[in-house]
Design a protein around this motif. Structure first.
Motif, PDB file in Angstrom:
ATOM      1  N   LEU A  66       0.816  -1.227   0.000  1.00  0.00           N
ATOM      2  CA  LEU A  66       0.000   0.000   0.000  1.00  0.00           C
ATOM      3  C   LEU A  66       0.843   1.268   0.000  1.00  0.00           C
ATOM      4  CD1 LEU A  66      -2.852  -0.935   2.513  1.00  0.00           C
ATOM      5  CD2 LEU A  66      -3.006  -0.807   0.019  1.00  0.00           C
ATOM      6  N   THR A  67       1.978   1.226   0.661  1.00  0.00           N
ATOM      7  CA  THR A  67       2.768   2.453   0.823  1.00  0.00           C
ATOM      8  C   THR A  67       3.860   2.625  -0.231  1.00  0.00           C
ATOM      9  OG1 THR A  67       4.208   1.349   2.410  1.00  0.00           O
ATOM     10  CG2 THR A  67       2.337   2.592   3.303  1.00  0.00           C
ATOM     11  N   ARG A  68       3.915   1.727  -1.204  1.00  0.00           N
ATOM     12  CA  ARG A  68       4.913   1.850  -2.276  1.00  0.00           C
ATOM     13  C   ARG A  68       4.737   3.204  -2.981  1.00  0.00           C
ATOM     14  NH1 ARG A  68       3.852  -2.634  -5.134  1.00  0.00           N
ATOM     15  NH2 ARG A  68       5.183  -3.811  -3.730  1.00  0.00           N
ATOM     16  N   ASN A  69       5.825   3.891  -3.236  1.00  0.00           N
ATOM     17  CA  ASN A  69       5.898   5.198  -3.924  1.00  0.00           C
ATOM     18  C   ASN A  69       5.409   6.376  -3.078  1.00  0.00           C
ATOM     19  OD1 ASN A  69       6.969   4.000  -6.214  1.00  0.00           O
ATOM     20  ND2 ASN A  69       4.968   3.703  -7.149  1.00  0.00           N
ATOM     21  N   LEU A  70       4.883   6.142  -1.907  1.00  0.00           N
ATOM     22  CA  LEU A  70       4.411   7.265  -1.086  1.00  0.00           C
ATOM     23  C   LEU A  70       5.579   8.075  -0.528  1.00  0.00           C
ATOM     24  CD1 LEU A  70       1.316   5.843   0.818  1.00  0.00           C
ATOM     25  CD2 LEU A  70       1.420   7.131  -1.316  1.00  0.00           C
ATOM     26  N   THR A  71       6.714   7.441  -0.321  1.00  0.00           N
ATOM     27  CA  THR A  71       7.893   8.166   0.157  1.00  0.00           C
ATOM     28  C   THR A  71       8.334   9.205  -0.871  1.00  0.00           C
ATOM     29  OG1 THR A  71       8.597   6.246   1.428  1.00  0.00           O
ATOM     30  CG2 THR A  71      10.266   7.916   0.971  1.00  0.00           C
ATOM     31  N   THR A  72       8.256   8.854  -2.139  1.00  0.00           N
ATOM     32  CA  THR A  72       8.636   9.799  -3.186  1.00  0.00           C
ATOM     33  C   THR A  72       7.693  10.992  -3.203  1.00  0.00           C
ATOM     34  OG1 THR A  72       9.526   7.978  -4.501  1.00  0.00           O
ATOM     35  CG2 THR A  72       9.064  10.044  -5.657  1.00  0.00           C
ATOM     36  N   ILE A  73       6.407  10.739  -3.080  1.00  0.00           N
ATOM     37  CA  ILE A  73       5.429  11.839  -3.054  1.00  0.00           C
ATOM     38  C   ILE A  73       5.702  12.746  -1.859  1.00  0.00           C
ATOM     39  CG2 ILE A  73       2.975  12.413  -2.814  1.00  0.00           C
ATOM     40  CD1 ILE A  73       2.399   9.737  -4.287  1.00  0.00           C
ATOM     41  N   SER A  74       5.963  12.150  -0.710  1.00  0.00           N
ATOM     42  CA  SER A  74       6.275  12.925   0.486  1.00  0.00           C
ATOM     43  C   SER A  74       7.573  13.715   0.308  1.00  0.00           C
ATOM     44  CB  SER A  74       6.402  11.986   1.687  1.00  0.00           C
ATOM     45  OG  SER A  74       6.825  12.680   2.824  1.00  0.00           O
ATOM     46  N   SER A  75       8.562  13.111  -0.313  1.00  0.00           N
ATOM     47  CA  SER A  75       9.841  13.792  -0.535  1.00  0.00           C
ATOM     48  C   SER A  75       9.689  14.988  -1.458  1.00  0.00           C
ATOM     49  CB  SER A  75      10.865  12.818  -1.116  1.00  0.00           C
ATOM     50  OG  SER A  75      11.160  11.812  -0.180  1.00  0.00           O
ATOM     51  N   VAL A  76       8.851  14.859  -2.475  1.00  0.00           N
ATOM     52  CA  VAL A  76       8.587  15.999  -3.357  1.00  0.00           C
ATOM     53  C   VAL A  76       7.933  17.125  -2.556  1.00  0.00           C
ATOM     54  CG1 VAL A  76       7.198  16.805  -5.307  1.00  0.00           C
ATOM     55  CG2 VAL A  76       8.484  14.677  -5.494  1.00  0.00           C
ATOM     56  N   GLY A  77       6.944  16.778  -1.744  1.00  0.00           N
ATOM     57  CA  GLY A  77       6.277  17.792  -0.931  1.00  0.00           C
ATOM     58  C   GLY A  77       7.199  18.457   0.067  1.00  0.00           C
ATOM     59  N   SER A  78       8.146  17.701   0.587  1.00  0.00           N
ATOM     60  CA  SER A  78       9.076  18.247   1.574  1.00  0.00           C
ATOM     61  C   SER A  78      10.170  19.092   0.941  1.00  0.00           C
ATOM     62  CB  SER A  78       9.734  17.112   2.357  1.00  0.00           C
ATOM     63  OG  SER A  78       8.766  16.366   3.039  1.00  0.00           O
ATOM     64  N   ASN A  79      10.607  18.717  -0.240  1.00  0.00           N
ATOM     65  CA  ASN A  79      11.789  19.353  -0.819  1.00  0.00           C
ATOM     66  C   ASN A  79      11.510  20.401  -1.884  1.00  0.00           C
ATOM     67  OD1 ASN A  79      14.016  18.036   0.589  1.00  0.00           O
ATOM     68  ND2 ASN A  79      13.093  16.194  -0.241  1.00  0.00           N
ATOM     69  N   ALA A  80      10.329  20.429  -2.454  1.00  0.00           N
ATOM     70  CA  ALA A  80      10.021  21.431  -3.479  1.00  0.00           C
ATOM     71  C   ALA A  80      10.186  22.869  -2.956  1.00  0.00           C
ATOM     72  CB  ALA A  80       8.619  21.211  -4.039  1.00  0.00           C
ATOM     73  N   PRO A  81       9.760  23.181  -1.721  1.00  0.00           N
ATOM     74  CA  PRO A  81       9.994  24.547  -1.242  1.00  0.00           C
ATOM     75  C   PRO A  81      11.482  24.900  -1.155  1.00  0.00           C
ATOM     76  CG  PRO A  81       8.348  23.492   0.126  1.00  0.00           C
ATOM     77  CD  PRO A  81       8.927  22.426  -0.767  1.00  0.00           C
ATOM     78  N   TYR A  82      12.318  23.909  -0.841  1.00  0.00           N
ATOM     79  CA  TYR A  82      13.754  24.169  -0.764  1.00  0.00           C
ATOM     80  C   TYR A  82      14.353  24.419  -2.141  1.00  0.00           C
ATOM     81  CZ  TYR A  82      13.366  22.639   4.043  1.00  0.00           C
ATOM     82  OH  TYR A  82      13.000  22.522   5.351  1.00  0.00           O
ATOM     83  N   VAL A  83      13.869  23.695  -3.135  1.00  0.00           N
ATOM     84  CA  VAL A  83      14.331  23.949  -4.503  1.00  0.00           C
ATOM     85  C   VAL A  83      13.935  25.364  -4.907  1.00  0.00           C
ATOM     86  CG1 VAL A  83      14.092  23.265  -6.926  1.00  0.00           C
ATOM     87  CG2 VAL A  83      14.306  21.512  -5.144  1.00  0.00           C
ATOM     88  N   GLY A  84      12.697  25.748  -4.595  1.00  0.00           N
ATOM     89  CA  GLY A  84      12.249  27.109  -4.886  1.00  0.00           C
ATOM     90  C   GLY A  84      13.058  28.149  -4.128  1.00  0.00           C
ATOM     91  N   LEU A  85      13.345  27.868  -2.880  1.00  0.00           N
ATOM     92  CA  LEU A  85      14.131  28.801  -2.076  1.00  0.00           C
ATOM     93  C   LEU A  85      15.551  28.925  -2.615  1.00  0.00           C
ATOM     94  CD1 LEU A  85      14.224  30.627   0.396  1.00  0.00           C
ATOM     95  CD2 LEU A  85      14.868  28.634   1.752  1.00  0.00           C
ATOM     96  N   LEU A  86      16.125  27.821  -3.051  1.00  0.00           N
ATOM     97  CA  LEU A  86      17.447  27.880  -3.664  1.00  0.00           C
ATOM     98  C   LEU A  86      17.414  28.763  -4.906  1.00  0.00           C
ATOM     99  CD1 LEU A  86      20.393  26.958  -3.877  1.00  0.00           C
ATOM    100  CD2 LEU A  86      19.561  24.988  -5.200  1.00  0.00           C
ATOM    101  N   GLY A  87      16.380  28.627  -5.716  1.00  0.00           N
ATOM    102  CA  GLY A  87      16.238  29.484  -6.894  1.00  0.00           C
ATOM    103  C   GLY A  87      16.109  30.946  -6.524  1.00  0.00           C
ATOM    104  N   THR A  88      15.390  31.226  -5.467  1.00  0.00           N
ATOM    105  CA  THR A  88      15.235  32.611  -5.012  1.00  0.00           C
ATOM    106  C   THR A  88      16.564  33.176  -4.535  1.00  0.00           C
ATOM    107  OG1 THR A  88      12.918  32.284  -4.431  1.00  0.00           O
ATOM    108  CG2 THR A  88      14.071  34.091  -3.332  1.00  0.00           C
ATOM    109  N   VAL A  89      17.275  32.404  -3.732  1.00  0.00           N
ATOM    110  CA  VAL A  89      18.566  32.872  -3.221  1.00  0.00           C
ATOM    111  C   VAL A  89      19.543  33.120  -4.371  1.00  0.00           C
ATOM    112  CG1 VAL A  89      20.589  32.182  -1.872  1.00  0.00           C
ATOM    113  CG2 VAL A  89      18.295  31.846  -0.946  1.00  0.00           C
ATOM    114  N   LEU A  90      19.573  32.195  -5.328  1.00  0.00           N
ATOM    115  CA  LEU A  90      20.464  32.389  -6.471  1.00  0.00           C
ATOM    116  C   LEU A  90      20.025  33.575  -7.325  1.00  0.00           C
ATOM    117  CD1 LEU A  90      21.119  28.690  -7.504  1.00  0.00           C
ATOM    118  CD2 LEU A  90      22.683  30.254  -6.339  1.00  0.00           C
TER     119      LEU A  90
END
Length: 143
Positions: free
Chosen positions: A52-76
């Motif tokens: 049941l939980t297969r691939n849910l870690t990836t979805i959670s990782s996207v949700g957790s890390n997308a703001p950091y990718v955006g923040l990195l873009g802002t800082v740069l």
């Protein structure tokens, strides 16, 4: 610095776009899997949870890390803006504000990817809980 200035948007928005695509693909895959699932094929609850939980870690990782990718873009983006100001020798408020506004779009894009990812993850985890409870109830009824 010129490479960064010319390609920053493509790199950040491309990365966020890829993350969004992966997240949506896995969310749709999980929804289809849940609809087609036969709970009777599982003999042990841990095997059911793994399935049941297969691939849910990836979805959670996207949700957790997308703001950091955006923040990195802002800082740069801010770094590029300040570098351009330092190279020009003159300080123009309009140029600064335009550069900062363009840099902040990366953070907004990161949030636009993260919010649906977390909503999908939470909804899918709720479905995992419901299916697990149904499996346990069916086992208890047979006993």
């Amino acid at each position: 610095m010129d490479f960064l200035k010319e390609n920053l948007d493509y790199m950040v928005l491309g990365t966020l776009g890829l993350m969004s695509f992966i997240m949506l693909a896995f969310a749709v895959e999980r929804l289809i899997y849940f609809m087609r699932l036969n709970l009777n094929q599982f003999q042990h609850i841990e095997l059911l949870k793994v399935a049941l939980t297969r691939n849910l870690t990836t979805i959670s990782s996207v949700g957790s890390n997308a703001p950091y990718v955006g923040l990195l873009g802002t800082v740069l983006g801010i770094l590029v803006t300040f570098h351009e100001m330092g190279q020009g020798g003159k300080v123009d408020v309009n140029t600064i504000m335009l550069g900062l506004a363009m840099a902040l779009k990366a953070t907004a894009a990161g949030l636009l990817v993260a919010i649906p990812a977390i909503l999908f993850y939470n909804g899918l985890m709720r479905k995992v809980d419901v299916l697990t409870a149904r499996w346990e109830a069916a086992r208890d009824a047979k006993a």
